[in-house]
Scaffold this motif. Structure first.
Motif, PDB file in Angstrom:
ATOM      1  N   HIS A 160       0.861  -0.969   0.215  1.00  0.00           N
ATOM      2  CA  HIS A 160      -0.059   0.127  -0.137  1.00  0.00           C
ATOM      3  C   HIS A 160       0.727   1.364   0.041  1.00  0.00           C
ATOM      4  O   HIS A 160       2.030   1.447   0.716  1.00  0.00           O
ATOM      5  CB  HIS A 160      -0.650  -0.137   1.215  1.00  0.00           C
ATOM      6  N   MET A 161       0.602   2.058  -0.581  1.00  0.00           N
ATOM      7  CA  MET A 161       1.460   3.154  -0.907  1.00  0.00           C
ATOM      8  C   MET A 161       1.210   4.586  -0.008  1.00  0.00           C
ATOM      9  O   MET A 161       1.666   5.651  -0.120  1.00  0.00           O
ATOM     10  CB  MET A 161       1.340   3.961  -2.261  1.00  0.00           C
ATOM     11  N   ALA A 185      -5.066  -9.152  -5.113  1.00  0.00           N
ATOM     12  CA  ALA A 185      -5.432  -7.561  -5.361  1.00  0.00           C
ATOM     13  C   ALA A 185      -6.559  -7.488  -4.235  1.00  0.00           C
ATOM     14  O   ALA A 185      -7.384  -8.397  -4.263  1.00  0.00           O
ATOM     15  CB  ALA A 185      -5.826  -7.483  -6.800  1.00  0.00           C
ATOM     16  N   ALA A 186      -6.352  -6.140  -4.059  1.00  0.00           N
ATOM     17  CA  ALA A 186      -7.511  -5.663  -2.958  1.00  0.00           C
ATOM     18  C   ALA A 186      -7.727  -4.103  -3.392  1.00  0.00           C
ATOM     19  O   ALA A 186      -7.682  -3.408  -2.279  1.00  0.00           O
ATOM     20  CB  ALA A 186      -6.918  -5.794  -1.478  1.00  0.00           C
ATOM     21  N   PRO A 187      -7.939  -4.027  -4.265  1.00  0.00           N
ATOM     22  CA  PRO A 187      -8.095  -2.345  -4.705  1.00  0.00           C
ATOM     23  C   PRO A 187      -9.499  -2.056  -3.999  1.00  0.00           C
ATOM     24  O   PRO A 187     -10.384  -2.600  -3.786  1.00  0.00           O
ATOM     25  CB  PRO A 187      -8.547  -2.526  -6.159  1.00  0.00           C
ATOM     26  N   GLU A 220      -4.497   0.718  -5.394  1.00  0.00           N
ATOM     27  CA  GLU A 220      -3.092   0.010  -5.482  1.00  0.00           C
ATOM     28  C   GLU A 220      -2.783  -1.201  -4.679  1.00  0.00           C
ATOM     29  O   GLU A 220      -1.978  -2.024  -4.847  1.00  0.00           O
ATOM     30  CB  GLU A 220      -2.055   0.981  -5.837  1.00  0.00           C
ATOM     31  N   VAL A 221      -3.772  -1.274  -3.648  1.00  0.00           N
ATOM     32  CA  VAL A 221      -3.577  -2.139  -2.545  1.00  0.00           C
ATOM     33  C   VAL A 221      -3.738  -3.655  -3.095  1.00  0.00           C
ATOM     34  O   VAL A 221      -4.437  -4.241  -3.768  1.00  0.00           O
ATOM     35  CB  VAL A 221      -4.724  -2.013  -1.650  1.00  0.00           C
ATOM     36  N   MET A 222      -2.606  -4.335  -2.366  1.00  0.00           N
ATOM     37  CA  MET A 222      -2.453  -5.796  -2.590  1.00  0.00           C
ATOM     38  C   MET A 222      -2.441  -6.520  -1.199  1.00  0.00           C
ATOM     39  O   MET A 222      -1.595  -5.677  -0.311  1.00  0.00           O
ATOM     40  CB  MET A 222      -1.181  -6.337  -3.334  1.00  0.00           C
TER      41      MET A 222
END
Length: 168
Positions: A77-78, A139-141, A147-149
Motif C-alpha cells: 500500500h502506498m 489484489a485488494a483495490p 493499488e492495494v495488494m
C-alpha cells in the motif's frame, strides 16, 4: 522486537506523538506503523513506515537482519504510513527489488521524485518464493486505495493485509 515466529519478525514502530491521523481521526494513544521481515534463503521486508520514524525503523530492520541484506521490499500500500520510508530503504539497500502492484509502482515515482528502484510488478495470484516461505499476492483495490495488494504466506499461514484490518 516481536517475533511472530522464528522466521517472521515485527520491525514496526510506535508513534505516540501522532494524535490526529489523516487530520481527522483522533488517536490519543498514537499510531503504530506495521512492518515485518521474513528471514529465509531470500529476505523479504513487508512494508516500511511513516517518514517520521524512518531512523527507528531502519534500526529495527538492521537488528533483525544481523548483517544480512534484504532481497525484496514488498509494498502492499502506498499511503505514507506504509511506504514513507521506501526512498531511505532503496538508499541503504540499492540492490533489493521492490515488489508491488503496477499501480503502486506508478504511485512510487509520484511520491518519490527521482526514485527509480529495481522493481518487480506483481498481480493477482503471483507468488514470490523465499525458500521455505512463499508469498501469494491477492489484489485488494479500494480496500483503502486503488493499488492495494495483500499477501499470504502459506508456510506459516500469515496474511499481510495492508490496511484491510487496521485500527488506531
Amino acid at each position: 522486537m516481536i517475533h511472530i515466529s522464528e522466521s517472521i519478525r515485527y520491525i514496526g514502530c510506535d508513534d505516540a506523538e501522532m494524535n490526529l491521523f489523516e487530520s481527522q481521526y483522533v488517536t490519543p494513544e498514537g499510531m503504530c506503523y506495521n512492518s515485518y521481515v521474513i528471514l529465509d534463503e531470500k529476505i523479504a521486508v513487508m512494508d516500511t513506515c511513516d517518514p517520521r520514524k524512518t531512523h527507528e525503523w531502519l534500526h529495527n530492520l538492521e537488528v533483525e537482519l544481523a548483517g544480512r541484506t534484504p532481497d525484496y521490499l514488498v509494498v502492499h500500500h502506498m499511503e505514507p504510513d506504509h511506504s514513507g520510508s521506501i526512498a531511505a530503504f532503496v538508499g541503504r539497500y540499492p540492490n533489493a527489488t521492490i515488489v508491488a502492484s503496477a499501480k503502486a509502482i506508478s504511485f512510487m515515482s509520484q511520491f518519490n521524485e527521482g526514485l527509480n528502484p529495481n522493481s518487480r510488478t506483481i498481480a493477482e495470484g503471483d507468488t514470490l518464493e523465499l525458500g521455505q516461505h512463499t508469498l501469494t499476492f491477492v489484489a485488494a483495490p479500494m480496500v483503502h486505495w486503488p493499488e492495494v495488494m495483500v499477501s499470504y504466506e502459506s508456510t506459516e499461514k500469515v496474511l499481510f493485509s495492508a490496511d484491510g484490518f487496521g485500527k488506531f
